[in-house]
Design a protein around this motif. Structure first.
Motif, mmCIF file in Angstrom:
data_model
loop_
_atom_site.group_PDB
_atom_site.id
_atom_site.type_symbol
_atom_site.label_atom_id
_atom_site.label_comp_id
_atom_site.label_asym_id
_atom_site.label_seq_id
_atom_site.Cartn_x
_atom_site.Cartn_y
_atom_site.Cartn_z
ATOM 1 N N PRO A 1 0.822 -1.206 0.000
ATOM 2 C CA PRO A 1 0.000 0.000 0.000
ATOM 3 C C PRO A 1 0.861 1.263 0.000
ATOM 4 C CG PRO A 1 -0.880 -1.586 1.550
ATOM 5 C CD PRO A 1 0.444 -2.122 1.103
ATOM 6 N N ILE A 2 0.471 2.228 -0.814
ATOM 7 C CA ILE A 2 1.276 3.444 -0.936
ATOM 8 C C ILE A 2 0.385 4.682 -0.936
ATOM 9 C CG2 ILE A 2 1.260 3.422 -3.466
ATOM 10 C CD1 ILE A 2 4.134 4.478 -3.407
ATOM 11 N N LEU A 3 0.869 5.711 -0.262
ATOM 12 C CA LEU A 3 0.220 7.022 -0.256
ATOM 13 C C LEU A 3 1.217 8.017 -0.829
ATOM 14 C CD1 LEU A 3 -1.819 9.251 0.541
ATOM 15 C CD2 LEU A 3 -0.805 9.213 2.849
ATOM 16 N N VAL A 4 0.858 8.632 -1.943
ATOM 17 C CA VAL A 4 1.698 9.662 -2.554
ATOM 18 C C VAL A 4 1.019 11.007 -2.336
ATOM 19 C CG1 VAL A 4 2.716 10.533 -4.682
ATOM 20 C CG2 VAL A 4 2.575 8.064 -4.298
ATOM 21 N N MET A 5 1.704 11.884 -1.620
ATOM 22 C CA MET A 5 1.173 13.220 -1.363
ATOM 23 C C MET A 5 2.045 14.232 -2.099
ATOM 24 S SD MET A 5 -0.036 13.134 2.630
ATOM 25 C CE MET A 5 1.611 12.937 3.310
ATOM 26 N N GLN A 6 1.413 15.022 -2.943
ATOM 27 C CA GLN A 6 2.143 15.954 -3.799
ATOM 28 C C GLN A 6 1.718 17.394 -3.528
ATOM 29 O OE1 GLN A 6 4.746 15.713 -6.066
ATOM 30 N NE2 GLN A 6 4.519 17.940 -5.945
ATOM 31 N N ALA A 7 2.711 18.268 -3.367
ATOM 32 C CA ALA A 7 2.424 19.687 -3.186
ATOM 33 C C ALA A 7 1.814 20.262 -4.451
ATOM 34 C CB ALA A 7 3.707 20.434 -2.836
ATOM 35 N N GLY A 8 0.745 21.033 -4.289
ATOM 36 C CA GLY A 8 0.068 21.615 -5.442
ATOM 37 C C GLY A 8 0.828 22.772 -6.055
ATOM 38 N N GLU A 9 1.657 23.452 -5.244
ATOM 39 C CA GLU A 9 2.461 24.582 -5.733
ATOM 40 C C GLU A 9 3.942 24.247 -5.539
ATOM 41 O OE1 GLU A 9 1.323 27.254 -7.261
ATOM 42 O OE2 GLU A 9 -0.755 26.605 -7.064
ATOM 43 N N ASP A 10 4.366 23.190 -6.182
ATOM 44 C CA ASP A 10 5.742 22.720 -6.003
ATOM 45 C C ASP A 10 6.680 23.489 -6.929
ATOM 46 O OD1 ASP A 10 8.092 21.166 -5.564
ATOM 47 O OD2 ASP A 10 6.816 19.476 -5.000
ATOM 48 N N LEU A 11 7.660 24.158 -6.352
ATOM 49 C CA LEU A 11 8.626 24.941 -7.121
ATOM 50 C C LEU A 11 9.963 24.219 -7.257
ATOM 51 C CD1 LEU A 11 7.957 28.442 -5.486
ATOM 52 C CD2 LEU A 11 6.909 27.465 -7.543
ATOM 53 N N MET A 12 10.037 22.992 -6.730
ATOM 54 C CA MET A 12 11.302 22.254 -6.734
ATOM 55 C C MET A 12 11.299 21.049 -7.666
ATOM 56 S SD MET A 12 13.364 23.884 -4.710
ATOM 57 C CE MET A 12 14.646 22.685 -4.364
ATOM 58 N N ILE A 13 10.208 20.310 -7.667
ATOM 59 C CA ILE A 13 10.149 19.103 -8.493
ATOM 60 C C ILE A 13 8.948 19.148 -9.437
ATOM 61 C CG2 ILE A 13 11.373 17.726 -6.750
ATOM 62 C CD1 ILE A 13 7.843 16.790 -7.277
ATOM 63 N N ASP A 14 9.003 18.332 -10.472
ATOM 64 C CA ASP A 14 7.963 18.295 -11.502
ATOM 65 C C ASP A 14 6.813 17.406 -11.037
ATOM 66 O OD1 ASP A 14 6.396 18.052 -13.758
ATOM 67 O OD2 ASP A 14 8.075 17.699 -15.124
ATOM 68 N N ALA A 15 5.732 18.035 -10.595
ATOM 69 C CA ALA A 15 4.592 17.290 -10.066
ATOM 70 C C ALA A 15 3.970 16.368 -11.107
ATOM 71 C CB ALA A 15 3.538 18.254 -9.522
ATOM 72 N N TRP A 16 4.065 16.747 -12.381
ATOM 73 C CA TRP A 16 3.492 15.902 -13.433
ATOM 74 C C TRP A 16 4.233 14.575 -13.538
ATOM 75 C CZ3 TRP A 16 -1.138 16.607 -15.294
ATOM 76 C CH2 TRP A 16 -1.691 17.882 -15.287
ATOM 77 N N LYS A 17 5.541 14.601 -13.279
ATOM 78 C CA LYS A 17 6.321 13.364 -13.313
ATOM 79 C C LYS A 17 5.949 12.460 -12.132
ATOM 80 C CE LYS A 17 8.955 12.562 -16.002
ATOM 81 N NZ LYS A 17 8.804 11.947 -17.344
ATOM 82 N N THR A 18 5.638 13.075 -11.009
ATOM 83 C CA THR A 18 5.160 12.302 -9.853
ATOM 84 C C THR A 18 3.876 11.575 -10.214
ATOM 85 O OG1 THR A 18 6.101 13.897 -8.289
ATOM 86 C CG2 THR A 18 4.387 12.441 -7.454
ATOM 87 N N LYS A 19 2.959 12.312 -10.817
ATOM 88 C CA LYS A 19 1.676 11.723 -11.193
ATOM 89 C C LYS A 19 1.852 10.648 -12.263
ATOM 90 C CE LYS A 19 -1.731 14.511 -10.955
ATOM 91 N NZ LYS A 19 -2.736 15.590 -11.194
ATOM 92 N N GLU A 20 2.757 10.895 -13.206
ATOM 93 C CA GLU A 20 3.032 9.902 -14.256
ATOM 94 C C GLU A 20 3.527 8.593 -13.648
ATOM 95 O OE1 GLU A 20 6.211 9.150 -17.907
ATOM 96 O OE2 GLU A 20 5.914 11.181 -17.138
ATOM 97 N N TRP A 21 4.476 8.693 -12.722
ATOM 98 C CA TRP A 21 4.993 7.481 -12.078
ATOM 99 C C TRP A 21 3.905 6.770 -11.286
ATOM 100 C CZ3 TRP A 21 5.421 5.703 -7.059
ATOM 101 C CH2 TRP A 21 6.221 4.577 -6.881
#
Length: 256
Positions: free
Chosen positions: A189-209
């Motif tokens: 089981p995994i929980l991925v929490m992503q910042a909506g205003e991320d200025l450091m990493i590419d949030a779209w790549k997080t979602k893609e993975w």
């Protein structure tokens, strides 16, 4: 549910150190969890050359040692940013028996990375001069909206100002492997929490993975308006509550 308290291994991100999570550790412990948190190689006050690693595998080996320190009870891995990437690679390579994985703005893509000429140069320097140091992209104003944390970070001598060319190339290699070996992530089981205003990493790549992993139970939670360091934001207790709810759900059922 196990009578032994659940253990949480916190894996911090790039340029920083585990001391920046003292407030989170204290909250976990107050709520009955056991917490293991130490510095990654080359980060914080750890041994070795600061801002330098031979291989990203050193992070995997370090997390493996931390896992071996827990002799009983449920275990959760919590990784932030590059620490999240290190957790992903650890799960893919070692497939440890854990009850769940929590990722906070995992570094699956870098924003404002090296320019194309520097990217090309880094490939050559990685062989000729791998220990050459370059400035980091860490800026307190990019990672959190909390003024108190920003001020603290400006005076934090343990935050890295420079990293080596080898470190940068290995970071990039870790990202590529996280994607190329996506089918090797175990059914945990995994929980991925992503910042909506991320200025450091590419949030779209997080979602893609996230969409590529094939698991029985996976949750993606985006936090609108929050900056990169979810657990250092003014709203961090909301993030904490969401994470602990996920863990309690896993503790209420038998592990696969």
């Amino acid at each position: 549910m196990s009578s032994t308290p659940a253990s949480i291994i916190i894996v911090h991100g790039a340029f920083e150190h585990i001391g920046r999570y003292n407030h989170l550790i204290k909250q976990f412990e107050a709520d009955g969890y056991r917490v293991l948190g130490q510095n990654l190689p080359g980060q914080g006050d750890s041994e070795g050359v600061k801002g330098h690693i031979r291989s990203f595998d050193q992070y995997i080996e370090t997390i493996e040692k931390w896992l071996q320190q827990i002799d009983e009870g449920p275990v959760f891995l919590l990784g932030h940013s590059m620490g999240g990437l290190a957790v992903i690679r650890t799960m893919q390579e070692l497939k440890p028996k854990v009850n769940g994985v929590i990722l906070s703005s995992p570094a699956m893509g870098i924003l404002n990375g090296a320019s194309k000429p520097m990217e090309a140069a880094s490939k050559i320097l990685n062989y000729l001069w791998p220990s050459l140091k370059v400035d980091t992209q860490f800026n307190p104003e990019y990672v959190t909206k909390s003024e108190a944390v920003r001020i603290r970070d400006q005076h934090d001598q343990l935050i890295l100002k420079k990293v080596s060319v080898r470190w940068y190339r290995e970071f990039q290699r870790g990202i590529r492997q996280a994607f190329s070996k996506v089918d090797q992530f175990p059914d945990v089981p995994i929980l991925v929490m992503q910042a909506g205003e991320d200025l450091m990493i590419d949030a779209w790549k997080t979602k893609e993975w996230f969409h590529k992993i094939d698991l029985h139970e996976k949750t993606y939670k985006e936090w609108p308006g929050l900056y990169h360091e979810l657990f250092n934001e003014p709203e961090w207790k909301q993030v904490y509550a969401f994470a602990t709810q996920f863990m309690q759900q896993q503790l209420s059922k038998p592990m696969r």
